[in-house]
Design an enzyme around this catalytic site. Structure first.
Site, PDB file in Angstrom:
ATOM      1  N   ASN A 146       5.052  -1.631   1.462  1.00 30.01           N
ATOM      2  CA  ASN A 146       4.686  -0.340   1.828  1.00 30.01           C
ATOM      3  C   ASN A 146       4.384   0.112   3.091  1.00 30.01           C
ATOM      4  O   ASN A 146       3.098  -0.199   3.237  1.00 30.01           O
ATOM      5  CB  ASN A 146       3.663   0.402   0.638  1.00 30.01           C
ATOM      6  CG  ASN A 146       3.380   1.915   0.860  1.00 30.01           C
ATOM      7  OD1 ASN A 146       4.055   2.611   1.566  1.00 30.01           O
ATOM      8  ND2 ASN A 146       2.002   2.271   0.343  1.00 30.01           N
ATOM      9  N   LYS A 201       3.679   2.908   4.655  1.00 28.23           N
ATOM     10  CA  LYS A 201       3.045   4.133   4.943  1.00 28.23           C
ATOM     11  C   LYS A 201       3.458   5.056   6.181  1.00 28.23           C
ATOM     12  O   LYS A 201       4.900   4.651   6.378  1.00 28.23           O
ATOM     13  CB  LYS A 201       1.534   3.718   5.094  1.00 28.23           C
ATOM     14  CG  LYS A 201       1.145   3.046   3.816  1.00 28.23           C
ATOM     15  CD  LYS A 201      -0.307   2.733   3.644  1.00 28.23           C
ATOM     16  CE  LYS A 201      -0.753   1.925   2.374  1.00 28.23           C
ATOM     17  NZ  LYS A 201      -1.985   1.683   1.892  1.00 28.23           N
ATOM     18  N   HIS A 232       1.305   7.047  -5.782  1.00 33.14           N
ATOM     19  CA  HIS A 232       0.450   6.288  -4.943  1.00 33.14           C
ATOM     20  C   HIS A 232      -0.795   6.782  -4.736  1.00 33.14           C
ATOM     21  O   HIS A 232      -0.930   8.028  -4.534  1.00 33.14           O
ATOM     22  CB  HIS A 232       1.135   5.937  -3.515  1.00 33.14           C
ATOM     23  CG  HIS A 232       0.261   4.715  -2.672  1.00 33.14           C
ATOM     24  ND1 HIS A 232      -0.828   5.141  -2.006  1.00 33.14           N
ATOM     25  CD2 HIS A 232       0.559   3.798  -2.634  1.00 33.14           C
ATOM     26  CE1 HIS A 232      -1.140   4.052  -1.487  1.00 33.14           C
ATOM     27  NE2 HIS A 232      -0.382   3.053  -1.835  1.00 33.14           N
ATOM     28  N   GLU A 241      -3.052   7.063  -2.295  1.00 34.35           N
ATOM     29  CA  GLU A 241      -3.061   8.150  -1.046  1.00 34.35           C
ATOM     30  C   GLU A 241      -2.289   9.525  -1.403  1.00 34.35           C
ATOM     31  O   GLU A 241      -2.778  10.630  -0.730  1.00 34.35           O
ATOM     32  CB  GLU A 241      -2.424   7.374   0.173  1.00 34.35           C
ATOM     33  CG  GLU A 241      -3.320   6.358   0.691  1.00 34.35           C
ATOM     34  CD  GLU A 241      -2.746   5.322   1.478  1.00 34.35           C
ATOM     35  OE1 GLU A 241      -1.294   5.569   1.944  1.00 34.35           O
ATOM     36  OE2 GLU A 241      -3.358   4.131   1.400  1.00 34.35           O
ATOM     37  N   GLU A 261      -3.015  -0.750  -8.483  1.00 39.69           N
ATOM     38  CA  GLU A 261      -3.512  -0.555  -7.259  1.00 39.69           C
ATOM     39  C   GLU A 261      -4.776   0.187  -7.753  1.00 39.69           C
ATOM     40  O   GLU A 261      -4.966   1.236  -7.397  1.00 39.69           O
ATOM     41  CB  GLU A 261      -2.692   0.068  -6.522  1.00 39.69           C
ATOM     42  CG  GLU A 261      -1.258  -0.373  -6.005  1.00 39.69           C
ATOM     43  CD  GLU A 261      -0.558  -0.018  -4.734  1.00 39.69           C
ATOM     44  OE1 GLU A 261      -0.666  -0.992  -3.755  1.00 39.69           O
ATOM     45  OE2 GLU A 261      -0.556   1.123  -4.370  1.00 39.69           O
ATOM     46  N   GLY A 317      -6.256  -1.175   1.400  1.00 41.11           N
ATOM     47  CA  GLY A 317      -6.828  -1.184   2.700  1.00 41.11           C
ATOM     48  C   GLY A 317      -8.290  -1.464   3.043  1.00 41.11           C
ATOM     49  O   GLY A 317      -8.713  -1.361   4.190  1.00 41.11           O
ATOM     50  N   SER A 345      -4.736  -4.911  -0.631  1.00 42.77           N
ATOM     51  CA  SER A 345      -5.424  -5.966   0.190  1.00 42.77           C
ATOM     52  C   SER A 345      -4.844  -7.339  -0.085  1.00 42.77           C
ATOM     53  O   SER A 345      -5.631  -8.484  -0.025  1.00 42.77           O
ATOM     54  CB  SER A 345      -6.985  -6.005   0.103  1.00 42.77           C
ATOM     55  OG  SER A 345      -7.513  -4.828   0.693  1.00 42.77           O
TER      56      SER A 345
HETATM   57  P1  PGA Z   1      -2.931  -2.524   1.426  1.00 46.44           P
HETATM   58  O1  PGA Z   1      -2.190  -1.365   0.685  1.00 46.44           O
HETATM   59  O2  PGA Z   1      -2.112  -3.946   1.291  1.00 46.44           O
HETATM   60  O3  PGA Z   1      -3.133  -2.152   2.820  1.00 46.44           O
HETATM   61  O4  PGA Z   1      -4.414  -2.650   0.506  1.00 46.44           O
HETATM   62  C1  PGA Z   1      -1.484  -1.376  -0.417  1.00 46.44           C
HETATM   63  C2  PGA Z   1      -0.904  -0.023  -0.883  1.00 46.44           C
HETATM   64  O5  PGA Z   1      -1.575   1.084  -0.694  1.00 46.44           O
HETATM   65  O6  PGA Z   1       0.009  -0.201  -1.376  1.00 46.44           O
END
Ligand code: PGA
Length: 254
Positions: A12, A14, A97, A99, A169, A175, A215
């Site tokens: 992903n 982003k 997601h 976010e 998630e 993140g 992560s």
């Molecule tokens: P990350 O993000 O691997 O940077 O923690 C995962 C995601 O948001 O899909």
């Protein structure tokens, strides 16, 4: 029955990478994943979908989007429809997601409408669900997962959801560098699988890929994938570097 499900490694990106950077990444990636078993997915910015889908055509890399609107078309300035994504070559779309839920206020109801639209227009949804740290602290993880699943998938049949993938998630792991332990992630995945089994069917639950995200790095990916109900990974930060993404893909087939 883990072996019946395809291994799925999804990046992903982003809001990262120009078209030129994205193309350079995919051109380098393609020869390195050629013989790999399992599915490799990249959810990329809207601007990169068309060129990357062209570059990936005929390969085993699937290019997808990170969001879409639930309407089929119309006066929705700044939004993108499912049919536009399909037209540009997207094979899947992330929906819900964290976010989108937390930074852009997407509600369970809206995510449900998006899942319905994706299914109706023929693009595979990759539904993201997960609890916040506060919810986990309150012992409400399963309740939250159940609410998100019930709301997103309500009224849809196993047949309509045949292309569904789900990513668990935990919001506190995205993140932050704080990955869920394999056993904690497995516990959530096993809950999701039994929920799918009782609300749709056992057959559906057995064949639907469940991905873990939050992560994920080349250092922890393999351990997570060894868990019985973790079929794949959704990778943010570590999918931006070709080396770490390729390493995770290569380590995922065992
Ligand atoms: P990350 O993000 O691997 O940077 O923690 C995962 C995601 O948001 O899909």
């Amino acid at each position: 029955m883990k072996s019946a499900r395809p291994r799925v490694i999804a990046g992903n990106w982003k809001m990262n990478k120009t078209v030129e950077e994205a193309l350079a990444f995919v051109r380098d990636l393609l020869p390195q994943i050629e013989g790999n078993a399992g599915d490799v997915l990249l959810a990329v910015p809207f601007t990169a979908i068309y060129p990357l889908a062209q570059a990936a055509e005929g390969s085993r890399l699937l290019i997808g989007a990170q969001n879409m609107n639930d309407a089929s078309e119309g006066a929705y300035t700044g939004e993108v429809a499912a049919l536009m994504l399909i037209d540009a070559g997207a094979k899947f779309v992330l929906l819900g997601h964290s976010e989108r839920r937390h930074l852009f206020g997407e509600s369970d109801e809206w995510i449900h409408k998006k899942v319905v639209r994706a299914v109706k227009d023929g693009i595979a949804p990759l539904l993201c669900i997960g609890e916040t740290l506060l919810e986990r602290g309150d012992g409400r993880t399963k309740e939250v997962l159940e609410r998100q699943l019930l709301s997103a998938l309500s009224g849809l049949s196993a047949e309509e959801l045949a292309s569904l993938r789900i990513a668990y998630e935990p919001v506190w792991a995205i993140g932050t560098g704080e990955t869920a332990t394999p056993s904690l992630a497995q516990e959530a995945h096993s809950f999701i699988r039994s929920w799918l089994s009782s609300h749709l069917s056992k057959e559906f639950a057995d064949k639907t890929p469940l991905l873990y995200g939050g992560s994920v790095t080349p250092e922890n990916s393999r351990q997570l994938l060894e868990e019985a109900d973790i079929d794949g990974l959704l990778i943010g930060g570590a999918s931006l570097s070709l080396d770490s993404f390729v390493k995770i893909v290569h380590d995922s087939t065992f």
